[in-house]
Structure formats: C-alpha cells, structure tokens
Design a protein around this motif. Sequence first.
Motif, PDB file in Angstrom:
ATOM      1  N   ALA A  41       0.839  -1.203   0.000  1.00 10.85           N
ATOM      2  CA  ALA A  41       0.000   0.000   0.000  1.00 10.85           C
ATOM      3  C   ALA A  41       0.872   1.251   0.000  1.00 10.85           C
ATOM      4  O   ALA A  41       0.578   2.218  -0.705  1.00 10.85           O
ATOM      5  N   THR A  44       2.505   1.500  -3.578  1.00 12.12           N
ATOM      6  CA  THR A  44       1.623   1.705  -4.729  1.00 12.12           C
ATOM      7  C   THR A  44       0.616   2.838  -4.548  1.00 12.12           C
ATOM      8  O   THR A  44       0.037   3.291  -5.521  1.00 12.12           O
ATOM      9  N   ASN A  46      -2.288   2.516  -3.403  1.00 12.03           N
ATOM     10  CA  ASN A  46      -3.508   1.928  -3.951  1.00 12.03           C
ATOM     11  C   ASN A  46      -4.328   1.313  -2.829  1.00 12.03           C
ATOM     12  O   ASN A  46      -3.836   0.462  -2.081  1.00 12.03           O
ATOM     13  N   LEU A  47      -5.591   1.723  -2.717  1.00  9.66           N
ATOM     14  CA  LEU A  47      -6.489   1.231  -1.676  1.00  9.66           C
ATOM     15  C   LEU A  47      -6.656  -0.283  -1.712  1.00  9.66           C
ATOM     16  O   LEU A  47      -6.870  -0.914  -0.687  1.00  9.66           O
ATOM     17  N   ASP A  48      -6.521  -0.896  -2.874  1.00  6.03           N
ATOM     18  CA  ASP A  48      -6.669  -2.349  -2.990  1.00  6.03           C
ATOM     19  C   ASP A  48      -5.591  -3.105  -2.214  1.00  6.03           C
ATOM     20  O   ASP A  48      -5.741  -4.301  -1.966  1.00  6.03           O
ATOM     21  N   ASN A  49      -4.514  -2.431  -1.840  1.00 10.84           N
ATOM     22  CA  ASN A  49      -3.405  -3.082  -1.140  1.00 10.84           C
ATOM     23  C   ASN A  49      -3.425  -2.842   0.365  1.00 10.84           C
ATOM     24  O   ASN A  49      -2.418  -3.058   1.039  1.00 10.84           O
ATOM     25  N   THR A  50      -4.556  -2.400   0.877  1.00  8.33           N
ATOM     26  CA  THR A  50      -4.679  -2.176   2.313  1.00  8.33           C
ATOM     27  C   THR A  50      -6.077  -2.588   2.762  1.00  8.33           C
ATOM     28  O   THR A  50      -6.854  -3.120   1.973  1.00  8.33           O
ATOM     29  N   SER A  52      -9.691  -1.332   4.233  1.00  7.00           N
ATOM     30  CA  SER A  52     -10.516  -0.130   4.248  1.00  7.00           C
ATOM     31  C   SER A  52     -10.900   0.257   5.677  1.00  7.00           C
ATOM     32  O   SER A  52     -11.527  -0.526   6.386  1.00  7.00           O
ATOM     33  N   TYR A  87     -11.661  -9.826   6.362  1.00  8.24           N
ATOM     34  CA  TYR A  87     -10.367  -9.468   5.780  1.00  8.24           C
ATOM     35  C   TYR A  87      -9.366 -10.616   5.912  1.00  8.24           C
ATOM     36  O   TYR A  87      -8.177 -10.391   6.101  1.00  8.24           O
ATOM     37  N   GLN A  90      -5.601 -10.770   4.754  1.00 14.24           N
ATOM     38  CA  GLN A  90      -4.990  -9.441   4.861  1.00 14.24           C
ATOM     39  C   GLN A  90      -4.660  -9.104   6.311  1.00 14.24           C
ATOM     40  O   GLN A  90      -3.571  -8.626   6.597  1.00 14.24           O
TER      41      GLN A  90
END
Length: 122
Positions: A41, A44, A46-50, A52, A87, A90
């Motif tokens: 995250a 990148t 990028n929200l997809d790598n963390t 929410s 999650y 993750q």
Amino acid sequence: MDYIHLREMQFFGYHGVLPEETVLGQRFRASVSLAVDLQQAGKTDNLDNTVSYVGVYDICREVIEGKPFKLIEAVAEAVASRVLSQYEGQVKGCRVEIIKPDPPIPGHYKEVAVEIVRGIFQ
C-alpha cells in the motif's frame, strides 16, 4: 508487522446485564488495531493493497449498534471475529478494546473496558 488503528469510535448500544442497560442503552467507545502488511500500500498508493478503514468502522458500528449482548467481552469477540473473517488473508491479528464509560455501578471511576487480541499481534 505494520498496524492500522481506529481509535475511540463512538456508538450507542443496548449491551449489558442490568435491565436499564438493555432498555435505556448507553454510549460505548471502541478502538481497533489491525496487524497487516502495509508495504505494498505504501509503495503503490492503492487502496486495494490495504484494509478499508470505512469497512472496519462499519463492522464496529453494526456490531455495537446491533443485536444486544450481555457482556462487552462478547461485543469485542464479535467485532474481532467479523474483522478477521471479512479481511481473511490481509489482517493477521486484531486487537479490540470496548469501553463502557458510564456503567450503572456505584463508585468513582473513569470507565470500564475489555481488550482482546486475536490472531498474530506482536
């Protein structure tokens, strides 16, 4: 290990053993910490790598404002269980603190709270 913290979220719920708690309700505060790998995250942006924050907040709100539990221990367990399930893969670990600032017990104190840790949390 990296961490995401949501601190001092405030909700209104009907948890408790005493009848007045389940009828009148009361304020609750919650803090949640997640053990996650945030390196991608950070690289990148990028929200997809963390994970929410909004999703975790929504879980807390749904549990605390939802079906009443007798014990705040059960509230904390429900929050941790839902976060780890939603999650999976993750979130490696989850720390949940549920604070009851105004329990109906006599005496002088700031608040009562429980804290649980589930999963890997160093």
